[in-house]
Design an enzyme around this catalytic site. Structure first.
Site, PDB file in Angstrom:
ATOM      1  N   ASP A 108     -62.842 -28.319 -75.957  1.00  0.00           N
ATOM      2  CA  ASP A 108     -61.393 -28.302 -76.069  1.00  0.00           C
ATOM      3  C   ASP A 108     -60.608 -28.403 -74.761  1.00  0.00           C
ATOM      4  OD1 ASP A 108     -59.245 -28.491 -77.830  1.00  0.00           O
ATOM      5  OD2 ASP A 108     -58.933 -26.283 -77.732  1.00  0.00           O
ATOM      6  N   HIS A 109     -59.678 -29.128 -74.642  1.00  0.00           N
ATOM      7  CA  HIS A 109     -58.795 -29.446 -73.510  1.00  0.00           C
ATOM      8  C   HIS A 109     -59.536 -29.689 -72.421  1.00  0.00           C
ATOM      9  CE1 HIS A 109     -54.836 -28.811 -75.359  1.00  0.00           C
ATOM     10  NE2 HIS A 109     -55.371 -27.677 -76.111  1.00  0.00           N
ATOM     11  N   THR A 125     -54.595 -18.522 -79.914  1.00  0.00           N
ATOM     12  CA  THR A 125     -53.725 -17.228 -79.628  1.00  0.00           C
ATOM     13  C   THR A 125     -53.647 -16.076 -80.886  1.00  0.00           C
ATOM     14  OG1 THR A 125     -52.478 -18.572 -78.232  1.00  0.00           O
ATOM     15  CG2 THR A 125     -51.514 -16.536 -79.032  1.00  0.00           C
ATOM     16  N   HIS A 130     -48.278 -24.198 -77.429  1.00  0.00           N
ATOM     17  CA  HIS A 130     -49.348 -23.331 -77.288  1.00  0.00           C
ATOM     18  C   HIS A 130     -48.997 -22.151 -77.029  1.00  0.00           C
ATOM     19  CE1 HIS A 130     -51.581 -27.214 -76.862  1.00  0.00           C
ATOM     20  NE2 HIS A 130     -52.508 -26.564 -77.241  1.00  0.00           N
ATOM     21  N   GLY A 148     -51.692 -25.514 -81.097  1.00  0.00           N
ATOM     22  CA  GLY A 148     -50.701 -24.649 -80.890  1.00  0.00           C
ATOM     23  C   GLY A 148     -50.157 -24.120 -82.457  1.00  0.00           C
ATOM     24  N   ASP A 151     -58.243 -34.001 -72.680  1.00  0.00           N
ATOM     25  CA  ASP A 151     -56.572 -33.954 -72.394  1.00  0.00           C
ATOM     26  C   ASP A 151     -56.058 -34.502 -71.227  1.00  0.00           C
ATOM     27  OD1 ASP A 151     -54.061 -32.913 -72.480  1.00  0.00           O
ATOM     28  OD2 ASP A 151     -54.565 -30.796 -72.740  1.00  0.00           O
TER      29      ASP A 151
END
Ligand code: G3H
Ligand code: ZN
Length: 287
Positions: A84-85, A236, A183, A212, A106
């Site tokens: 990811d990212h 998160t 995010h 997010g 990203d």
């Protein structure tokens, strides 16, 4: 069962007008907890490792990836592994050898033309390696400790016409869209732009991804899935749950020295949180 491909899980979700949840994992306990929660919920799940998590592990991808591969093996539900990212080419190219079937590349922070050029190159490589590639256009704020972008800041929302061009020019398999989430939110009060989501869904023929998602309340998540979001990224919310449980455990007994006691509490909290979110996302299927 052995790992399945992210692209297959997303395609299956799209076919039933639903979505698949993708949870960011940082430690072995995250992996164990997310797989356990998915088994209890009886839903497929995507384990995703962010570039920031790899950085935390001294830029070593292999140990956490191996833990994910091994943890998925005995699972009774389909589990996929996603990187990811990713911003660095070196890490992108490591994905193919570590069990990942997909990558989110990203370059959303770059100006449009540079995002297109970098993403096109990443996609060409990913496809040559048999990987499914997700990219981002319009920037979902709150990355790397930065605050959310104001709603009207340039790029804070994905523009449908530009997104259509971006998908054509890059050949990506899925697109992360900026529709109001951000995010690293610790409150669940984000409001999404559902009109914009409908316009994006109408303009694009690739699956759409919501980043997010920790800050997005359940009703908004369900509505987003009904509106065409096919992959829901959550990180998160797991950190909030884990940290609160560890903090409470340690505060409850100052003599604690065995990490297993508080890690068990943290892992249990992740199971609970992921276990609550999985059915919300999976059940939000359009009629
Ligand atoms: O790619 C990861 C997600 O966008 C996670 O976002 O930590 O705010 O849930 P979150
Ligand atoms: Zn994200």
């Amino acid at each position: 069962m052995p790992l399945v491909a992210t692209g297959d899980l997303v395609t299956r979700a799209v076919a039933r007008h639903g979505a698949v949840a993708a949870f960011n994992v940082i430690t072995l306990e995250h992996i164990e907890a997310v797989v356990a929660a998915a088994e209890t919920a009886g839903t497929p799940v995507i384990l995703q490792v962010s570039e920031n998590a790899v950085k935390f592990h001294g830029w070593r991808l292999a140990p956490l990836a191996a833990a994910a591969v091994q943890s998925a093996e005995p699972s009774t539900v389909p589990v996929a592994l996603h990187l990811d990212h990713v911003k660095t080419g070196e890490l992108l190219r490591e994905a193919a050898d570590r069990g990942f079937s997909s990558v989110m590349f990203d370059a959303a922070h770059l100006p449009y033309a540079e995002n297109v050029a970098a993403t096109r190159e990443a996609t060409a490589w990913a496809h040559s390696a048999g990987l499914w590639l997700e990219a981002e256009l319009g920037e979902v704020g709150g990355k790397d400790g930065r605050g959310p972008l104001p709603a009207h800041a340039p790029g804070a929302r994905t523009e449908p016409g530009e997104a259509r061009r971006f998908v054509e020019e890059t050949g990506v398999d899925a697109l992360a869209v900026a529709i109001g989430s951000s995010h690293a939110m610790t409150s669940r009060d984000a409001r999404l732009d559902h009109e914009l989501l409908a316009a994006l869904r109408g303009a694009l023929d690739v699956p759409l991804v919501l980043h997010g998602s920790s800050g997005v309340p359940d009703d908004e998540l369900r509505r987003a899935v009904r509106g065409g979001i096919a992959k829901v990224n959550i990180g998160t919310a797991l950190s909030i749950a884990m940290t609160a449980a560890v903090r409470a455990h340690l505060a409850g007994d100052e003599r604690t020295v065995d990490p297993r006691s508080y890690l068990a509490a943290g892992r249990g909290a992740i199971i609970e949180t992921a276990g609550r979110l999985l059915p919300t996302i999976a059940a939000a299927t359009a009629a």
